[in-house]
Motif scaffolding. Structure first.
Motif, PDB file in Angstrom:
ATOM      1  N   MET A   1     -21.080  11.416   7.064  1.00 52.30           N
ATOM      2  CA  MET A   1     -19.749  10.841   6.943  1.00 52.30           C
ATOM      3  C   MET A   1     -19.316  10.259   8.282  1.00 52.30           C
ATOM      4  N   ASN A   2     -18.760   9.062   8.237  1.00 54.46           N
ATOM      5  CA  ASN A   2     -18.303   8.374   9.430  1.00 54.46           C
ATOM      6  C   ASN A   2     -16.833   8.727   9.682  1.00 54.46           C
ATOM      7  N   GLN A   3     -16.570   9.479  10.746  1.00 59.34           N
ATOM      8  CA  GLN A   3     -15.206   9.924  11.043  1.00 59.34           C
ATOM      9  C   GLN A   3     -14.296   8.747  11.411  1.00 59.34           C
ATOM     10  N   GLU A   4     -14.881   7.629  11.879  1.00 52.54           N
ATOM     11  CA  GLU A   4     -14.089   6.478  12.295  1.00 52.54           C
ATOM     12  C   GLU A   4     -13.721   5.585  11.117  1.00 52.54           C
ATOM     13  N   PHE A   5     -14.417   5.732  10.013  1.00 55.80           N
ATOM     14  CA  PHE A   5     -14.223   4.866   8.852  1.00 55.80           C
ATOM     15  C   PHE A   5     -12.933   5.187   8.116  1.00 55.80           C
ATOM     16  N   GLU A   6     -12.102   4.193   7.938  1.00 57.07           N
ATOM     17  CA  GLU A   6     -10.888   4.307   7.139  1.00 57.07           C
ATOM     18  C   GLU A   6     -10.998   3.313   6.000  1.00 57.07           C
ATOM     19  N   PRO A   7     -11.153   3.799   4.783  1.00 57.57           N
ATOM     20  CA  PRO A   7     -11.360   2.891   3.655  1.00 57.57           C
ATOM     21  C   PRO A   7     -10.138   2.038   3.337  1.00 57.57           C
ATOM     22  N   ALA A   8     -10.428   0.846   2.843  1.00 57.43           N
ATOM     23  CA  ALA A   8      -9.387  -0.052   2.347  1.00 57.43           C
ATOM     24  C   ALA A   8      -9.421   0.033   0.826  1.00 57.43           C
ATOM     25  N   ILE A   9      -8.315   0.432   0.230  1.00 59.41           N
ATOM     26  CA  ILE A   9      -8.230   0.622  -1.217  1.00 59.41           C
ATOM     27  C   ILE A   9      -7.219  -0.366  -1.779  1.00 59.41           C
ATOM     28  N   LEU A  10      -7.596  -1.042  -2.859  1.00 59.33           N
ATOM     29  CA  LEU A  10      -6.683  -1.908  -3.576  1.00 59.33           C
ATOM     30  C   LEU A  10      -6.359  -1.232  -4.896  1.00 59.33           C
ATOM     31  N   ALA A  11      -5.080  -1.099  -5.209  1.00 53.04           N
ATOM     32  CA  ALA A  11      -4.656  -0.420  -6.437  1.00 53.04           C
ATOM     33  C   ALA A  11      -3.886  -1.384  -7.328  1.00 53.04           C
ATOM     34  N   PHE A  12      -4.402  -1.602  -8.526  1.00 52.31           N
ATOM     35  CA  PHE A  12      -3.702  -2.369  -9.549  1.00 52.31           C
ATOM     36  C   PHE A  12      -2.898  -1.361 -10.356  1.00 52.31           C
ATOM     37  N   VAL A  13      -1.576  -1.437 -10.275  1.00 54.23           N
ATOM     38  CA  VAL A  13      -0.731  -0.422 -10.909  1.00 54.23           C
ATOM     39  C   VAL A  13       0.246  -1.047 -11.892  1.00 54.23           C
ATOM     40  N   CYS A  14       0.501  -0.310 -12.956  1.00 52.88           N
ATOM     41  CA  CYS A  14       1.437  -0.700 -14.009  1.00 52.88           C
ATOM     42  C   CYS A  14       2.864  -0.683 -13.461  1.00 52.88           C
ATOM     43  N   ASN A  15       3.618  -1.715 -13.735  1.00 52.03           N
ATOM     44  CA  ASN A  15       5.010  -1.815 -13.312  1.00 52.03           C
ATOM     45  C   ASN A  15       5.872  -0.678 -13.861  1.00 52.03           C
ATOM     46  N   TRP A  16       5.619  -0.274 -15.097  1.00 53.77           N
ATOM     47  CA  TRP A  16       6.519   0.636 -15.796  1.00 53.77           C
ATOM     48  C   TRP A  16       6.268   2.102 -15.486  1.00 53.77           C
ATOM     49  N   CYS A  17       5.042   2.464 -15.146  1.00 51.18           N
ATOM     50  CA  CYS A  17       4.741   3.883 -14.925  1.00 51.18           C
ATOM     51  C   CYS A  17       4.245   4.150 -13.512  1.00 51.18           C
ATOM     52  N   THR A  18       3.044   3.701 -13.197  1.00 49.08           N
ATOM     53  CA  THR A  18       2.447   4.080 -11.919  1.00 49.08           C
ATOM     54  C   THR A  18       3.200   3.508 -10.732  1.00 49.08           C
ATOM     55  N   TYR A  19       3.680   2.276 -10.831  1.00 54.51           N
ATOM     56  CA  TYR A  19       4.434   1.718  -9.715  1.00 54.51           C
ATOM     57  C   TYR A  19       5.711   2.524  -9.483  1.00 54.51           C
ATOM     58  N   THR A  20       6.342   2.919 -10.565  1.00 52.19           N
ATOM     59  CA  THR A  20       7.546   3.738 -10.468  1.00 52.19           C
ATOM     60  C   THR A  20       7.220   5.105  -9.854  1.00 52.19           C
ATOM     61  N   ALA A  21       6.073   5.668 -10.237  1.00 50.75           N
ATOM     62  CA  ALA A  21       5.633   6.942  -9.653  1.00 50.75           C
ATOM     63  C   ALA A  21       5.341   6.783  -8.161  1.00 50.75           C
ATOM     64  N   ALA A  22       4.739   5.655  -7.787  1.00 56.32           N
ATOM     65  CA  ALA A  22       4.466   5.394  -6.367  1.00 56.32           C
ATOM     66  C   ALA A  22       5.772   5.305  -5.586  1.00 56.32           C
ATOM     67  N   ASP A  23       6.762   4.644  -6.176  1.00 59.89           N
ATOM     68  CA  ASP A  23       8.074   4.550  -5.545  1.00 59.89           C
ATOM     69  C   ASP A  23       8.706   5.934  -5.401  1.00 59.89           C
ATOM     70  N   LEU A  24       8.586   6.751  -6.440  1.00 58.86           N
ATOM     71  CA  LEU A  24       9.109   8.117  -6.402  1.00 58.86           C
ATOM     72  C   LEU A  24       8.413   8.935  -5.312  1.00 58.86           C
ATOM     73  N   ALA A  25       7.106   8.793  -5.213  1.00 63.03           N
ATOM     74  CA  ALA A  25       6.355   9.517  -4.179  1.00 63.03           C
ATOM     75  C   ALA A  25       6.834   9.109  -2.786  1.00 63.03           C
ATOM     76  N   GLY A  26       7.072   7.818  -2.611  1.00 63.58           N
ATOM     77  CA  GLY A  26       7.540   7.337  -1.310  1.00 63.58           C
ATOM     78  C   GLY A  26       8.944   7.794  -0.983  1.00 63.58           C
ATOM     79  N   THR A  27       9.856   7.660  -1.941  1.00 62.37           N
ATOM     80  CA  THR A  27      11.244   8.054  -1.667  1.00 62.37           C
ATOM     81  C   THR A  27      11.388   9.568  -1.542  1.00 62.37           C
ATOM     82  N   SER A  28      10.441  10.308  -2.130  1.00 61.91           N
ATOM     83  CA  SER A  28      10.455  11.774  -2.009  1.00 61.91           C
ATOM     84  C   SER A  28       9.693  12.243  -0.772  1.00 61.91           C
ATOM     85  N   ARG A  29       9.195  11.291  -0.001  1.00 60.02           N
ATOM     86  CA  ARG A  29       8.459  11.565   1.243  1.00 60.02           C
ATOM     87  C   ARG A  29       7.246  12.461   1.035  1.00 60.02           C
ATOM     88  N   MET A  30       6.549  12.218  -0.060  1.00 59.27           N
ATOM     89  CA  MET A  30       5.310  12.959  -0.319  1.00 59.27           C
ATOM     90  C   MET A  30       4.222  12.434   0.604  1.00 59.27           C
TER      91      MET A  30
END
Length: 141
Positions: A1-30
């Protein structure tokens, strides 16, 4: 495992559910790792397999597709369409020399901010274990 490697992830998320959950996670400071870039789709059923392949060939180390739980789709059956497309991609990706684990399909409801944060963190850790995606020469295939 490369300790210096930071992966780049692209997430395609649903507006109605997952995006809202992502917003909730952010505003809840998770606690979430900052490696994910969200692409807000009206529905995961709109995620064309070409988008996933293009993301991987363009520098993403992993792609997350996440939407409403089956049966809860705002557009009735979009998440079933996404599931079929991801299944197809899991058959195609090895032909490009891409490990299937670099594509993840999940269902995260609007009220599941904690589930979104855990999903993102787990996927990033799994991609970190796989190492960077080397696509040199694949684009010519």
């Amino acid at each position: 495992m490369n300790q210096e490697f930071e992966p780049a992830i692209l997430a395609f998320v649903c507006n109605w559910c997952t995006y809202t959950a992502a917003d909730l996670a952010g505003t809840s400071r998770m606690v979430q790792q900052p490696n994910v870039r969200l692409v807000r789709m009206m529905c995961t059923g709109m995620v064309d397999p070409k988008y996933v392949i293009k993301a991987l060939l363009s520098g993403a180390d992993g792609v997350l597709v996440s939407g409403c739980h089956p049966g809860d789709c705002h557009y009735i059956n979009g998440n079933y369409k996404a599931r079929r497309r991801v299944k197809l991609l899991n058959e195609i990706l090895p032909q490009f020399g891409i490990d299937q684990r670099r594509l993840c399909l999940t269902w995260v409801g609007a009220s599941e901010g904690n589930e979104f944060a855990a999903t993102v963190n787990n996927f990033i850790n799994e991609i970190r274990e796989l190492g960077p995606l080397d696509v040199r020469g694949m684009a010519a295939l």
